[in-house]
Design a protein around this motif. Structure first.
Motif, PDB file in Angstrom:
ATOM      1  N   ARG A 192      -5.459 -18.558  -7.472  1.00  0.00           N
ATOM      2  CA  ARG A 192      -4.197 -18.326  -7.345  1.00  0.00           C
ATOM      3  C   ARG A 192      -3.319 -18.205  -8.586  1.00  0.00           C
ATOM      4  O   ARG A 192      -2.438 -17.343  -8.602  1.00  0.00           O
ATOM      5  CB  ARG A 192      -3.385 -19.493  -6.808  1.00  0.00           C
ATOM      6  CG  ARG A 192      -3.963 -19.832  -5.178  1.00  0.00           C
ATOM      7  CD  ARG A 192      -3.628 -18.615  -4.220  1.00  0.00           C
ATOM      8  NE  ARG A 192      -2.001 -18.753  -3.985  1.00  0.00           N
ATOM      9  CZ  ARG A 192      -1.437 -19.487  -3.403  1.00  0.00           C
ATOM     10  NH1 ARG A 192      -2.161 -20.510  -2.385  1.00  0.00           N
ATOM     11  NH2 ARG A 192      -0.106 -19.564  -3.318  1.00  0.00           N
ATOM     12  N   ASP A 242      -7.642 -17.350   3.347  1.00  0.00           N
ATOM     13  CA  ASP A 242      -8.356 -16.240   2.972  1.00  0.00           C
ATOM     14  C   ASP A 242      -9.857 -16.424   2.618  1.00  0.00           C
ATOM     15  O   ASP A 242     -10.835 -15.654   2.591  1.00  0.00           O
ATOM     16  CB  ASP A 242      -7.650 -15.419   1.888  1.00  0.00           C
ATOM     17  CG  ASP A 242      -7.468 -16.494   0.565  1.00  0.00           C
ATOM     18  OD1 ASP A 242      -7.316 -17.789   0.785  1.00  0.00           O
ATOM     19  OD2 ASP A 242      -7.530 -16.175  -0.427  1.00  0.00           O
ATOM     20  N   GLU A 285       1.651 -13.393  -8.215  1.00  0.00           N
ATOM     21  CA  GLU A 285       0.982 -12.551  -7.141  1.00  0.00           C
ATOM     22  C   GLU A 285       1.854 -11.128  -6.963  1.00  0.00           C
ATOM     23  O   GLU A 285       1.054 -10.144  -6.833  1.00  0.00           O
ATOM     24  CB  GLU A 285       1.089 -13.375  -5.902  1.00  0.00           C
ATOM     25  CG  GLU A 285      -0.116 -14.513  -5.771  1.00  0.00           C
ATOM     26  CD  GLU A 285       0.568 -15.797  -6.458  1.00  0.00           C
ATOM     27  OE1 GLU A 285       1.609 -15.814  -6.963  1.00  0.00           O
ATOM     28  OE2 GLU A 285      -0.192 -16.732  -6.352  1.00  0.00           O
ATOM     29  N   GLN A 286       3.113 -11.260  -6.912  1.00  0.00           N
ATOM     30  CA  GLN A 286       3.892 -10.173  -6.781  1.00  0.00           C
ATOM     31  C   GLN A 286       3.706  -8.950  -7.743  1.00  0.00           C
ATOM     32  O   GLN A 286       3.618  -7.919  -7.583  1.00  0.00           O
ATOM     33  CB  GLN A 286       5.484 -10.447  -6.728  1.00  0.00           C
ATOM     34  CG  GLN A 286       5.940 -10.863  -5.178  1.00  0.00           C
ATOM     35  CD  GLN A 286       7.494 -11.531  -5.212  1.00  0.00           C
ATOM     36  OE1 GLN A 286       7.832 -12.238  -6.475  1.00  0.00           O
ATOM     37  NE2 GLN A 286       8.249 -10.809  -4.495  1.00  0.00           N
ATOM     38  N   ARG A 287       3.634  -9.701  -9.098  1.00  0.00           N
ATOM     39  CA  ARG A 287       3.531  -8.753 -10.207  1.00  0.00           C
ATOM     40  C   ARG A 287       1.993  -7.985 -10.183  1.00  0.00           C
ATOM     41  O   ARG A 287       2.142  -6.799 -10.519  1.00  0.00           O
ATOM     42  CB  ARG A 287       3.364  -9.806 -11.493  1.00  0.00           C
ATOM     43  CG  ARG A 287       3.620  -9.107 -12.791  1.00  0.00           C
ATOM     44  CD  ARG A 287       3.627 -10.101 -13.950  1.00  0.00           C
ATOM     45  NE  ARG A 287       4.844 -10.969 -13.785  1.00  0.00           N
ATOM     46  CZ  ARG A 287       4.794 -12.429 -13.665  1.00  0.00           C
ATOM     47  NH1 ARG A 287       3.317 -12.783 -13.920  1.00  0.00           N
ATOM     48  NH2 ARG A 287       5.680 -13.093 -13.676  1.00  0.00           N
ATOM     49  N   SER A 288       1.167  -8.789  -9.733  1.00  0.00           N
ATOM     50  CA  SER A 288      -0.056  -8.160  -9.677  1.00  0.00           C
ATOM     51  C   SER A 288      -0.117  -7.163  -8.489  1.00  0.00           C
ATOM     52  O   SER A 288      -0.893  -5.840  -8.718  1.00  0.00           O
ATOM     53  CB  SER A 288      -1.169  -9.268  -9.240  1.00  0.00           C
ATOM     54  OG  SER A 288      -1.437 -10.119 -10.348  1.00  0.00           O
ATOM     55  N   ASP A 289       0.350  -7.379  -7.530  1.00  0.00           N
ATOM     56  CA  ASP A 289       0.640  -6.322  -6.444  1.00  0.00           C
ATOM     57  C   ASP A 289       1.244  -5.223  -6.739  1.00  0.00           C
ATOM     58  O   ASP A 289       0.637  -4.166  -6.362  1.00  0.00           O
ATOM     59  CB  ASP A 289       1.322  -7.081  -5.082  1.00  0.00           C
ATOM     60  CG  ASP A 289       1.289  -6.212  -3.972  1.00  0.00           C
ATOM     61  OD1 ASP A 289       0.256  -5.759  -3.518  1.00  0.00           O
ATOM     62  OD2 ASP A 289       2.656  -5.979  -3.451  1.00  0.00           O
ATOM     63  N   PHE A 290       2.426  -5.403  -7.557  1.00  0.00           N
ATOM     64  CA  PHE A 290       3.032  -4.119  -7.914  1.00  0.00           C
ATOM     65  C   PHE A 290       1.988  -3.268  -9.025  1.00  0.00           C
ATOM     66  O   PHE A 290       1.979  -2.097  -8.617  1.00  0.00           O
ATOM     67  CB  PHE A 290       4.248  -4.435  -8.709  1.00  0.00           C
ATOM     68  CG  PHE A 290       5.427  -5.024  -8.015  1.00  0.00           C
ATOM     69  CD1 PHE A 290       5.596  -4.611  -6.719  1.00  0.00           C
ATOM     70  CD2 PHE A 290       6.108  -5.985  -8.512  1.00  0.00           C
ATOM     71  CE1 PHE A 290       6.592  -4.909  -5.953  1.00  0.00           C
ATOM     72  CE2 PHE A 290       7.230  -6.574  -7.809  1.00  0.00           C
ATOM     73  CZ  PHE A 290       7.347  -5.991  -6.560  1.00  0.00           C
ATOM     74  N   GLU A 321      -1.374  -3.142  -8.957  1.00  0.00           N
ATOM     75  CA  GLU A 321      -2.333  -2.613  -8.312  1.00  0.00           C
ATOM     76  C   GLU A 321      -1.976  -1.379  -7.450  1.00  0.00           C
ATOM     77  O   GLU A 321      -2.321  -0.478  -7.345  1.00  0.00           O
ATOM     78  CB  GLU A 321      -3.084  -3.705  -7.272  1.00  0.00           C
ATOM     79  CG  GLU A 321      -4.156  -3.328  -6.756  1.00  0.00           C
ATOM     80  CD  GLU A 321      -5.166  -3.109  -7.578  1.00  0.00           C
ATOM     81  OE1 GLU A 321      -5.972  -2.043  -7.483  1.00  0.00           O
ATOM     82  OE2 GLU A 321      -5.507  -3.839  -8.857  1.00  0.00           O
ATOM     83  N   ARG A 322      -0.782  -1.461  -6.840  1.00  0.00           N
ATOM     84  CA  ARG A 322      -0.353  -0.313  -6.218  1.00  0.00           C
ATOM     85  C   ARG A 322       0.197   0.886  -6.943  1.00  0.00           C
ATOM     86  O   ARG A 322      -0.048   1.951  -6.547  1.00  0.00           O
ATOM     87  CB  ARG A 322       1.026  -0.810  -5.113  1.00  0.00           C
ATOM     88  CG  ARG A 322       0.636  -1.703  -4.260  1.00  0.00           C
ATOM     89  CD  ARG A 322       1.778  -2.278  -3.463  1.00  0.00           C
ATOM     90  NE  ARG A 322       2.593  -1.471  -2.656  1.00  0.00           N
ATOM     91  CZ  ARG A 322       3.800  -1.902  -2.200  1.00  0.00           C
ATOM     92  NH1 ARG A 322       4.285  -3.072  -2.365  1.00  0.00           N
ATOM     93  NH2 ARG A 322       4.608  -0.816  -1.429  1.00  0.00           N
ATOM     94  N   SER A 331      -3.256   2.388  -8.165  1.00  0.00           N
ATOM     95  CA  SER A 331      -4.118   3.292  -6.984  1.00  0.00           C
ATOM     96  C   SER A 331      -2.934   4.594  -6.570  1.00  0.00           C
ATOM     97  O   SER A 331      -3.490   4.890  -5.498  1.00  0.00           O
ATOM     98  CB  SER A 331      -4.469   2.204  -5.772  1.00  0.00           C
ATOM     99  OG  SER A 331      -2.924   1.692  -5.070  1.00  0.00           O
ATOM    100  N   GLU A 386      -0.649   4.708  -4.991  1.00  0.00           N
ATOM    101  CA  GLU A 386       0.218   4.198  -3.724  1.00  0.00           C
ATOM    102  C   GLU A 386       1.684   4.091  -3.854  1.00  0.00           C
ATOM    103  O   GLU A 386       2.557   4.720  -3.063  1.00  0.00           O
ATOM    104  CB  GLU A 386      -0.286   2.992  -3.073  1.00  0.00           C
ATOM    105  CG  GLU A 386       0.176   2.484  -1.915  1.00  0.00           C
ATOM    106  CD  GLU A 386       0.137   1.228  -1.323  1.00  0.00           C
ATOM    107  OE1 GLU A 386       1.083   0.567  -0.503  1.00  0.00           O
ATOM    108  OE2 GLU A 386      -1.044   0.639  -1.447  1.00  0.00           O
TER     109      GLU A 386
END
Length: 1584
Positions: free
Chosen positions: A238, A283, A452-457, A459-460, A463, A465
């Motif tokens: 995490r 998960d 987590e939000q940082r990693s998500d941004f 990654e998107r 990619s 997206e």
């Protein structure tokens, strides 16, 4: 007497006082004196109070020494207290409190019993020192009663564990025998253990044993280098310290070697426990659950047995590389795990058991990179688990193995991306960075965003997206939202305190626009709080606040209603709990809303409910999470098993019905989506609540006596115009509650029952009244009788109860049905609740045949079962074959075939699908349907039908009982049990039929725990295998994938070969269709919202059509919208085509075939036949099953004079004086209320006005008959103007209740309740559904012996039901009309009913000459009835009516009392009194009952002898006694029995003389009685 009983010196024992009197050790005056001694007899002295006491009273003032258990008399004023006032001893009050508190014990000599705390505390299992310590803790208040119970239970369990010498394994206890067989301990150590020379604790301390029981430890977590902080592997993932893949394989290794570990708390968890404790997240849950099977065992899909990790790899149930990784982890942590015995084992033993082999050992001994399945996050090397473990350090304080992490930070974002973000600048208009230009990189790494939000941004973005421009806009918007929310401090008032408006925005209760208007001051908080869409969530829509008493227009709280006996305590408590769980308790009288504690203080509820209501209130205030300490919601508490499902469901129901699930943190109701999003609710619970049935609906409607949901009950409430509160209206009929005192009395009086479900048991009157033997109306009548007359009628009530039970059972024994292996009586079906009292009565009255009852769906499924997997269907060739054939041809694997054949054997029969025949296992072997190699296994499975044998008692046992006794492997038993339930119900091998679940519970053939296991199947309980998809399934799931053979109706398992298509409806598709509602405008579902799936499963859509439509929907050739359109069109087409076809209904009106279909008078098949022309309307209306609802079965049309065969109308008979006005009017009203007035001469059927005009009835009767006619034409609802039925008119008080009941009775007896809106009669369940009848009224109408009797038999002047009067009519051969015969016969009063002179003649009681004298008027019936030769048979010669006892006041005078009184006063022994009372009551055909073994022979002889001694054998059919010769002819007696009674031995002398203590015949005892000069009754003299 005070210490256990009078001592019998020669016999060395104590005896009760009654026995002491009989044996001469005590006399009656002394006994009575000692029972309640006056002061001058009290011979003991209390030195403290200076009082004279009895020994018993002195004992009660003593205290008990906890150390020894001795009673000590306290002297002085300290009351047995220590220096600081601490009690050292138990006083009488404390002792009684512990004696009255019982706890269930699961170990030791008390196993399976509920034992008092007092008995446990002073039992041998509690050492003296431990007892003294616990007693002092309890007496000082440091330990509660509950705490003491738990401590005692723990001490017992500890003792039992020590005694059994078992060890803690990975999941189960491990015995010393298992350690020996696994070569973990040697024989010497085993012997020392068994003989107690060494303890289990010492053995576990040995390294050589501990490594196999506990392992050497897996990698428990990470050690952070800078802070030296321990964190779990999941936390490391995490925080971005471990890659997801690395963390997953380390967690899988933990799960596969025993437990998931929380290194910070030093706790070990199973995977389920770890999820509940938040050590892991959802998960990884499924993957860890799969890995955990390495410990708990995999399930062999063929044999169903438990297998190890290595065996699962060999059977390809787990990917090889994955399996090797887990196996290596097991070996590295102590050894390969044996999942059957729940411990590790040495390698050599693993070889022997097939859990390992030398080839695999070689692979793991010399690992290549391919088998190095673990990753070092520091060096990025692939390693074996042992190599990685060697890099760990062991923490000295805990012994945990921790992997140290290097200090350099991981680089997850590549340099190019970082530089791009650093070079992208944007202006910020909010918060601390307001007015500055900040890079995207700095903003992403600020406090606004989590990792987590940082990693998500990132990654998107990578990619593609989310382009950079959109990313910048998104980041700015999120920062702006957060700042606005942070600035907005406005709150609104919720259920318990303030709710921030930010939370209302987050949960979707208010829109962003409303939020901004609030923040900017455009709207006030008060305005927003008053919005209906907001108020419903903040305050709720209102719970049911109290009751509204219709008669007095009084409002009352539920607590007051309960105390005033207007509501049952259980029903009131449920409603109060619902109030507490939705916000507040409400006082409707003052309109106050109070918390539970405030309500108790204000006396709105009593203190006795405090604990239960506080528990319910937690649904609002929150349950404390035992792991985190935070407040969690009701649904979350349920998931964590802090509250049982049965307690949670009603509270959740109430919350949903009053605004939504309650958020326990912010204290408001939430919209469903928000509740699910924040974890306060879930889809599984939504599914549970949407599938509530009668057995799980826990709220009670006192008006209709139904179990309903909270929402349904709320819909039946009225809203108080003054306060706006919801109030439950209580009608006059509903206000019948049994007060506690009455209930206690009825519970204290017991009856010994000799027949039926309670045979051989002593049962309370209360329990019998509440059994299936009694209708609601009869129960009320008997309780009211007691309330009116109290103790005087208790004996009479018990007699009535036993008579009803005996009569019910006697009726049931006459009829036999075909069970699974033997015949089943109607009585068995009744006791098993497969038929009700009404059906049993209808069988007895000839209204229903055995065939008709067998064909009732509710009976057939339990007698025959349904939906078996009968064979195999090969696709696409459509070749049919038996399961055994399919196995021999290699189409099914042997294991798959065997479990299917076992399921057939365990559910009834082996099936030949080609010939559509059923066979027992032995018959199947003879027929060649199975082979010899599986015969024994199938014979074993067949015992689930024929019964297992109890090895101790040799009694037959059910499958479930056999599982519990270990006679059958649990997993095997579960598979067979599940197949039984899926095919109709659990099989009772004793009675040879299936049972409803509730009955199976009572008989011990099933329990709640097993129901839960089968209701929520895991892979372990999925015992069947789909040969097409290779999935493990339950029997029910596999059955749903079968196809029905159109020729035989059997279900066939499809096996799809090349070129064939395999289609089935999976659960997710069903769920999707269940969740889609649709509004139906016509037909059966008119005006209702039902799911797409519900309609697809209704009678509108055939099974084939359903599969076809779902197939199209699944393959996406049909959208959901198009599917709904198609379904609605099918319904409309069906209804339109049926609407065009009409038949003649009541009163000449037309009834559409569509209406007959919706009313379930005809089925889908009949409807299709009408449409395709294979059935004409004329043929349809001739069917009895249809005609009875269109025309009725016929009312009483007129009167017949038998001698001249003269027919006349009811009105003519009235005018000729043959009928009284009351009798005639009742019969004419019944005609009018069932369709028409009838002219039996012209066969005309006329309306009331037509009948008056034609002279069939006189005009003076027009008004009452027009009123009765409304039962057919309909009453008018004054509020809506709609047409309503007779029952609805009764409920609305549009017609007098007694009058309405009488007319309903006539309708029910002539075909069914009339629906005036549709112009025909209705089947019973449809009448219930449409509100034209309720169960309570139906029971009142249908009980032939005790129900409504609104009509008079003009011949006998008896009050009887319309149905009984119809049975006494003659059917006219020409017209088919029912005619009431005017009997010129003379009637006499028999024992229980009137009998004719003709019957007395046929019984040879009177002669032809007497008959002639009667007809000529020379003698009257009264004169003949008084002749001795007649009276003895009509009345008997007199039984022993009571006893004569010398009066206490005047010994010279004899006092009369009943036998029952004499028993209660101790003058007669219970046994003596009972046989004398039985002799009085014996009025059934005893001889036939004895022949059919309905009564024990000795008991029957005693009663038969009493009948003969009092006038003759009783004929229960004709209600009088018989001469012996006539009794022979009628089969009520025979020569053999006459011989036995003529020459009585001691064995047949069934009565007892209380004076001489002799056994006598009834006649001998009767001769010793004296007749009472006043009454002529015989009394037995008893000398005191």
């Amino acid at each position: 007497m005070a210490t256990g009983g009078v001592i019998a010196p020669g016999r060395h024992l104590r005896v009760p006082t009654e026995t002491a009197c009989e044996w001469g050790y005590l006399d009656e005056p002394t006994r009575q004196l000692l029972s309640s001694p006056p002061d001058h007899v009290k011979g003991f002295f209390d030195p403290s109070s200076k009082e004279k006491l009895s020994y018993s009273e002195l004992l009660q003032r003593c205290v008990t020494d906890p150390g020894t258990g001795l009673l000590l008399l306290p002297l002085g004023g300290d009351g047995g207290e220590g220096p600081q006032g601490t009690p050292l001893f138990f006083d009488h009050r404390a002792q009684m409190a512990l004696e009255n508190t019982r706890v269930p014990i699961s170990v030791g000599k008390f196993k399976g019993k509920s034992v008092s705390l007092w008995k446990l505390l002073f039992s041998d299992h509690i050492p003296g020192e431990r007892r003294a310590a616990l007693a002092q803790q309890f007496l000082s208040g440091a330990l509660s009663t509950q705490g003491l119970g738990e401590a005692l239970r723990a001490a017992l369990e500890e003792t039992a564990a020590t005694a059994n010498v078992t060890f803690e394994g990975l999941r189960d206890q491990v015995t010393a025998d298992q350690l020996l067989s696994s070569e973990i301990i040697n024989k010497d150590l085993f012997k020392k253990l068994k003989e107690g020379e060494t303890s289990a604790k010492e053995v576990v301390g040995m390294d050589t044993v501990r490594k196999y029981l506990q392992g050497t430890g897996s990698i428990a977590g990470l050690l952070l280098p800078d802070s030296q902080e321990k964190i779990s592997i999941y936390q490391a993932k995490r925080k971005g310290l471990l890659r997801p893949g690395t963390s997953l394989i380390l967690l899988e290794a933990q799960a596969a070697t025993g437990f998931v570990i929380d290194p910070t708390a030093n706790k070990r968890y199973s995977v389920d426990e770890a999820l509940r404790a938040n050590v892991i997240g959802p998960d990884v849950y499924d993957k860890l659950l799969a890995a955990e099977k390495s410990v708990t065992g995999y399930r062999d899909p063929y044999s169903g047995s438990k297998i190890s990790l290595f065996q699962a790899m060999q059977k390809e149930l787990i990917v090889r590389d994955h399996g090797i990784r887990l196996l290596e982890a097991q070996i590295a942590t102590g050894g390969i795990i044996d999942p059957v015995h729940s411990h590790r084992i040495p390698v050599e033993v693993a070889y022997k058991r097939g859990y390992f082999d030398k080839k695999m050992n070689l692979i793991l001994s010399d690992p290549s990179d391919d088998t190095k399945g673990f990753f070092d996050p520091n060096t990025h090397e692939n390693l074996t688990y042992l190599q990685l473990k060697e890099k760990c350090i062991t923490e000295p304080s805990t012994g945990l193995c921790l992997l140290p992490l290097n200090s350099r930070k991981r680089q997850f974002i590549d340099e190019a991306t970082r530089q791009l973000f650093r070079g992208s600048w944007l202006p910020v208009r909010f918060g601390r960075l307001r007015g500055e230009r900040v890079s995207v990189w700095d903003l992403l790494n600020s406090e606004y965003f989590t990792s987590e939000q940082r990693s998500d941004f990132v990654e998107r973005f990578r990619s593609k997206e989310l382009p950079l421009q959109q990313l910048v806009a998104l980041v700015l918007r999120l920062v702006g939202d957060m700042e606005m929310k942070a600035r907005t401090q406005i709150s609104l008032e919720g259920l318990r305190g303030s709710v921030p408006v930010v939370w209302l925005l987050d949960t979707g209760i208010i829109s962003e626009k409303t939020f901004e208007e609030l923040a900017q001051g455009i709207r006030t908080p008060e305005e927003v709080a008053a919005m209906e869409s907001v108020k419903r969530y903040l305050q709720g829509t209102g719970s049911i606040a109290g009751v509204f008493i219709e008669a007095s227009k009084q409002k009352m709280s539920f607590y007051d209603a309960m105390k005033n006996n207007l509501l049952l305590p259980g029903a009131a408590l449920r409603l109060l709990e619902a109030q507490a769980a939705t916000g507040y308790l409400t006082d409707p009288a003052t309109n106050r809303r109070l918390s539970v504690r405030d309500a108790v203080r204000a006396a709105v509820v009593g203190e006795e409910l405090t604990e239960k209501l506080l528990l319910a209130e937690r649904a609002v205030t929150g349950y404390p999470d035992p792991y985190t300490g935070s407040s969690i919601s009701l649904c979350q508490a349920l998931r964590k098993e802090l509250i049982p499902l049965a307690e949670a469901v009603p509270l959740l129901e109430a919350q949903l019905a009053t605004g939504g699930v309650v958020d326990p943190i912010h204290h408001l109701h939430l919209p469903l989506q928000a509740a699910c999003r924040y974890g306060f609710y879930d889809e599984g619970m939504n599914q549970t609540l949407s599938q509530l049935n009668d057995s799980t609906k826990v709220f009670f409607d006192p008006n209709t006596k139904e179990n309903v949901t909270y929402q349904q009950l709320k819909e039946r409430c009225v809203r108080d115009p003054e306060s706006g509160l919801w109030l439950l209206p209580l009608s006059e009929n509903s206000m019948f509650c049994v007060d506690e005192q009455t209930m206690e009395v009825l519970k204290s009086v017991t009856v010994c029952v000799n027949v039926g479900r309670f045979k051989g048991q002593t049962v309370s009157v209360w329990d019998l009244l509440n059994s299936e033997y009694f209708s609601d109306s009869k129960r009320r009548e008997l309780v009211q009788k007691y309330k009116d007359e109290k103790a005087e009628v208790l004996q009479e009530i018990t007699t009535i109860i036993t008579t009803i039970i005996q009569e019910t059972e006697a009726q049931g024994k006459k009829f036999a049905f075909q069970g699974l292996r033997k015949r089943v009586s109607a009585s068995d079906l009744f006791q098993s609740q497969l038929i009700d009292k009404k059906t049993l009565d209808e069988l007895n009255q000839g209204k229903k045949t055995v065939k008709e009852v067998t064909e009732m769906e509710s009976v057939r499924r339990y007698l025959e079962g349904s939906n078996f997997i009968a064979g195999v269907l090969i696709q696409p060739s459509n070749e049919k074959m038996s399961i055994y054939q399919a196995m021999w041809k290699g189409i099914l694997r042997p294991g798959t075939a065997l479990v299917l054949l076992e399921a057939q054997a365990a559910t009834g029969y082996i099936i030949d699908p080609e010939k559509n025949q059923k066979f027992s296992v032995e018959e199947a072997l003879k027929e060649g349907l199975i082979g010899g190699e599986i015969f024994e296994k199938l014979l074993c499975a067949e015992r689930a039908v024929t019964g297992y044998t109890d090895p101790y008692t040799k009694a037959p046992m059910s499958l479930f009982e056999a599982m519990n006794q270990g006679l059958i492997v649990k997993s095997h038993g579960i598979r067979l049990l599940e197949a039984q339930i899926a095919t109709g119900g659990i099989i009772d091998p004793v009675h040879s039929h299936r049972l409803p679940v509730e009955v199976a519970y009572k008989r011990g053939y099933f329990d709640q725990e097993m129901n839960q296991v089968l209701s929520d199947p895991s892979d372990d309980t999925k015992g069947f295998f789909d040969p097409n998809t290779h999935e493990n399934l339950t029997y029910m799931q596999l059955l749903e994938r079968c196809v029905q053979d159109p020729e035989t109706g059997l279900y066939m398992l499809q096996v799809v070969k090349e070129g064939g298509k395999y289609f089935y409806i999976d659960e997710s598709t069903k769920q999707a269709l269940r969740s889609k509602p649709l509004q139906v405008k016509v037909g059966k579902f008119k005006g209702q919202t039902v799911s797409v799936w519900e309609v697809l499963c209704s009678h509108y859509v055939s099974e084939q059509k359903r599969k076809e439509l779902v197939m199209q929907y699944k393959s996406k050739t049909l959208t959901l919208e198009n599917l709904i359109s198609l379904i609605l069109k099918i319904i409309e087409d069906t209804e339109q085509r049926a609407e065009a076809l009409k038949v003649r209904g009541l009163r000449g009106g037309e009834v559409s075939v569509s209406e007959l279909f919706s009313s379930e008078i005809i089925d889908r098949k009949t409807l299709d036949q009408l449409h395709d022309g294979s059935l004409t309307l004329a043929a349809l209306t001739k069917r009895d099953s249809v005609q009875r609802y269109l025309d009725g079965t016929g009312s009483i049309a007129g009167v017949l004079l038998p001698p001249r065969k003269e027919k006349m109308s009811i009105y003519q008979a009235l005018k000729r004086g043959l009928l009284t006005e009351q009798c005639a009017l009742g019969l004419l009203e019944a005609q009018a209320a069932t369709g028409f007035l009838i002219d039996p001469l012209s066969k005309q059927r006329l309306s009331v006005d037509e009948a008056v005009a034609s002279g069939l009835v006189g005009s003076e009767l027009r008004e009452p008959l027009l009123l009765a006619e409304k039962a057919v034409t309909g009453y008018t609802d004054p509020q809506t103007g709609d047409k309503i039925s007779l029952f609805q008119a009764v409920r609305q008080k549009r017609t007098v209740r007694d009058h309405g009941i009488r007319l309903l009775e006539a309708q029910l007896a002539t075909g069914g309740i009339v629906d005036p809106a549709h112009g025909h009669r209705l089947p019973l369940d449809v009448a219930y559904r449409r509100g034209h009848l309720d169960e309570d009224t139906f029971l009142l109408l249908s009980d032939p012996d005790h129900g409504s009797k609104g009509f008079i038999d003009p011949n006998t002047r008896e009050k009887i039901s319309y149905s009984q009067l119809l049975q006494r009519c003659a059917k006219d051969r020409e017209s088919g009309l029912f005619l009431l015969q005017d009997r010129s016969d003379v009637w006499f009063q028999g024992i229980r009913q009137q009998i004719t002179a003709s019957e007395l003649l046929s019984a040879q009681i009177i002669t032809e000459e007497t008959i002639e004298k009667l007809h000529e008027g020379k003698e009257t019936a009264q004169e003949i009835a008084q002749m001795d030769s007649v009276r003895r048979y009509l009345e008997g010669t007199g039984s022993i009516a009571g006893v004569l006892v010398p009066s206490k006041a005047d010994p010279g005078r004899m006092e009369k009392m009943s036998i029952y009184q004499a028993m209660w006063k101790g003058i007669l022994r219970q046994g003596t009194a009972l046989v004398l009372l039985e002799a009085q009551a014996a009025t059934i055909s005893l001889f036939q009952a004895m022949q059919k073994e309905l009564i024990v022979r000795d008991h029957g002889i005693r009663l038969l002898e009493a009948q003969i001694a009092t006038g003759g054998i009783i004929d229960p059919v004709h209600s009088h006694r018989l001469p012996v010769e006539v009794a022979y002819k009628r089969g009520y007696f025979d020569q053999e029995m006459n011989q036995i009674l003529s020459d009585p031995t001691d064995d047949t002398k069934g009565f007892f003389d209380p004076n001489t203590h002799e056994n006598l015949t009834y006649l001998q005892l009767l001769r010793r009685c004296v007749p009472d000069p006043d009454t002529g009754l015989y009394f037995l003299k008893v000398l005191r």
